[in-house]
Enzyme design. Structure first.
Site, PDB file in Angstrom:
ATOM      1  N   SER A  40     -14.747  20.922  14.795  1.00  0.00           N
ATOM      2  CA  SER A  40     -13.833  20.896  13.946  1.00  0.00           C
ATOM      3  C   SER A  40     -13.581  19.625  13.294  1.00  0.00           C
ATOM      4  CB  SER A  40     -12.835  21.972  14.660  1.00  0.00           C
ATOM      5  OG  SER A  40     -11.762  22.530  14.340  1.00  0.00           O
ATOM      6  N   GLU A  50     -15.462  32.729  14.519  1.00  0.00           N
ATOM      7  CA  GLU A  50     -14.828  31.002  13.989  1.00  0.00           C
ATOM      8  C   GLU A  50     -13.035  31.250  14.479  1.00  0.00           C
ATOM      9  OE1 GLU A  50     -15.268  28.091  14.521  1.00  0.00           O
ATOM     10  OE2 GLU A  50     -18.038  28.134  13.891  1.00  0.00           O
ATOM     11  N   HIS A 105     -13.355  29.758  17.612  1.00  0.00           N
ATOM     12  CA  HIS A 105     -13.564  29.148  17.423  1.00  0.00           C
ATOM     13  C   HIS A 105     -13.153  27.862  18.332  1.00  0.00           C
ATOM     14  CE1 HIS A 105     -13.083  25.478  14.779  1.00  0.00           C
ATOM     15  NE2 HIS A 105     -12.257  24.997  15.158  1.00  0.00           N
TER      16      HIS A 105
END
Length: 431
Positions: free
Chosen positions: A174, A269, A344
């Site tokens: 990320s 995600e 995610h």
């Protein structure tokens, strides 16, 4: 207790030593607030994590920031204790929307990777307004500058811990993945691991608009006013996902062709942000797409999904940008993480081998529940791939990999759509 020169760490199991909270730069407050990091040559007792950067987040198993915590620029080293090396080095940058998180989160414990043959380094860096806010007369992207100072510390000192300074992989997920791309563009590294790279960089104009609403009197007031500003974003693109901070740049830097690359994204995600309530799903999918700059024909391709906004946002921000970076590189290894919940960050505990520290004790699990035999087997494969990649540039994948028609169909509408424009959204005032 173990000793590497003047650094006093501790044995965390029979084969791994940990050195925690090593200062790599002076505290970035007082006269040094909003300035570039000032490197420091420090040693001593390194058995506990250092204080974390100013933030309001309270994350499972991790420390919290308290006003007065200032010595926040520290790093941690996990190293095999079985020999002097040299071992490949993984320098890993934590994620958190450039706004929260720390290297002390249980997910980033480097013990399992060190046991498998790496020297693992993680670091804290300035976040939110302290790290990425616009302050006239001071450098932008101070959080990235902190990471760069930590990486240079690794180059200069890691040999004392058994690491090979000529075989360094920069990794992250990320915001940490975006950071890894900048670091690889600035510093000589052999390899990059980047999971879920966000297509988020910010214009100077946007950074200035945000800064108008930040109370910079103290680190605490800056955090509180940034939180208030994020909560005030109820219309426009920021009304769905109010991320206010990140690198001020024209675009993410490309990966150099001579740098080995391993990239990954998860299947859905934005399901994580939907689950924890930070993503505000739109009432009108077409309007949502237009405000985010997504063409109507792309939006139409997602309308049949029950969770259409979640899938559309996830592919726009993470999945498609990560895949394009791999394609542009030409020889990068690319993976999709599909084990449910496949949201995610679900891949991170698997790669670090930290399934038991993935937040289950706090009532929310990054991996969706307790780990069984199948999850542990998957984690062993993913951890081994990271170790092999950091060692040789090859994760050891064999056989034909085919993702099937569903992936091709999801990607097809994105062909030719520009994803590179930096964020330049309107900012709603705090009422």
């Amino acid at each position: 207790m173990t000793r590497r020169g003047q650094f006093r760490g501790r044995a965390v199991d029979a084969g791994v030593d940990a050195f925690l909270g090593i200062r790599y730069a002076e505290p970035p407050f007082g006269a040094r607030r909003f300035a570039a990091p000032v490197p420091v040559d420090d040693a001593g007792d390194c058995r506990e994590f250092g204080p974390i950067a100013p933030q309001s987040a309270r994350l499972p198993g991790a420390p919290v920031w308290r006003p007065g915590d200032e010595d926040v620029l520290t790093l941690n080293v996990w190293t095999p204790s079985t020999s002097d090396g040299p071992w490949p080095v993984l320098f890993y940058v934590h994620g958190g929307a450039y706004t929260f998180g720390s290297s002390a989160q249980p997910d980033y414990d480097g013990t399992a990777l060190a046991r498998a043959g790496l020297v693992v380094v993680t670091c804290n860096y300035r976040l939110g307004f302290e790290g990425f806010g616009h302050v006239a007369g001071h450098p932008d992207n101070r959080g990235l500058l902190d990471q760069r100072a930590a990486l240079r510390w690794v180059r200069d000192n890691i040999e004392a811990f058994g690491g090979d300074p000529d075989n360094v992989t920069v990794g992250g997920q990320s915001a940490g993945a975006g950071s890894a791309l900048f670091l690889a563009a600035w510093e000589p590294v052999r390899r990059v691991i980047a999971h879920s790279v966000p297509n988020r960089v910010y214009t100077p104009g946007f950074a200035r608009r945000v800064a108008e609403w930040i109370d910079t009197a103290t680190p605490g007031s800056a955090v509180a006013s940034a939180d208030a500003l994020a909560a005030a974003q109820r219309t426009g693109p920021l009304g769905y996902d109010p991320v206010l901070f990140g690198p001020v740049a024209d675009a993410l830097p490309p990966l150099a062709p001579d740098v080995d690359a391993l990239l990954c994204h998860t299947d859905v995600e934005y399901a994580l942000f939907d689950a924890v309530g930070t993503f505000r799903p739109p009432a009108d999918l077409r309007e949502f797409g237009r405000e985010w700059g997504i063409p109507d024909h792309v939006v139409a391709a997602y309308e049949h999904f029950e969770d259409a906004p979640v899938r559309l946002a996830g592919d726009f921000v993470f999945a498609e940008p990560t895949t394009r970076i791999a394609e542009a590189h030409g020889r990068a290894f690319l993976a999709r993480f599909t084990r449910p919940p496949a949201w995610h960050t679900a891949d991170v505990p698997f790669s670090f081998g930290n399934l038991d520290g993935a937040g289950q004790e706090e009532g929310f699990s990054l991996i969706g529940g307790p780990a069984g035999d199948d999850e542990r087997a998957l984690s062993r494969r993913m951890l081994r791939a990271w170790v092999d990649f950091c060692t040789t540039g090859d994760p050891g994948w064999t056989g034909v990999r085919h993702w099937g028609d569903e992936v091709a169909a999801r990607r097809e509408p994105w062909r030719g759509v520009d994803l590179s424009a930096p964020v330049d959204h309107p900012v709603q005032p705090v009422s």
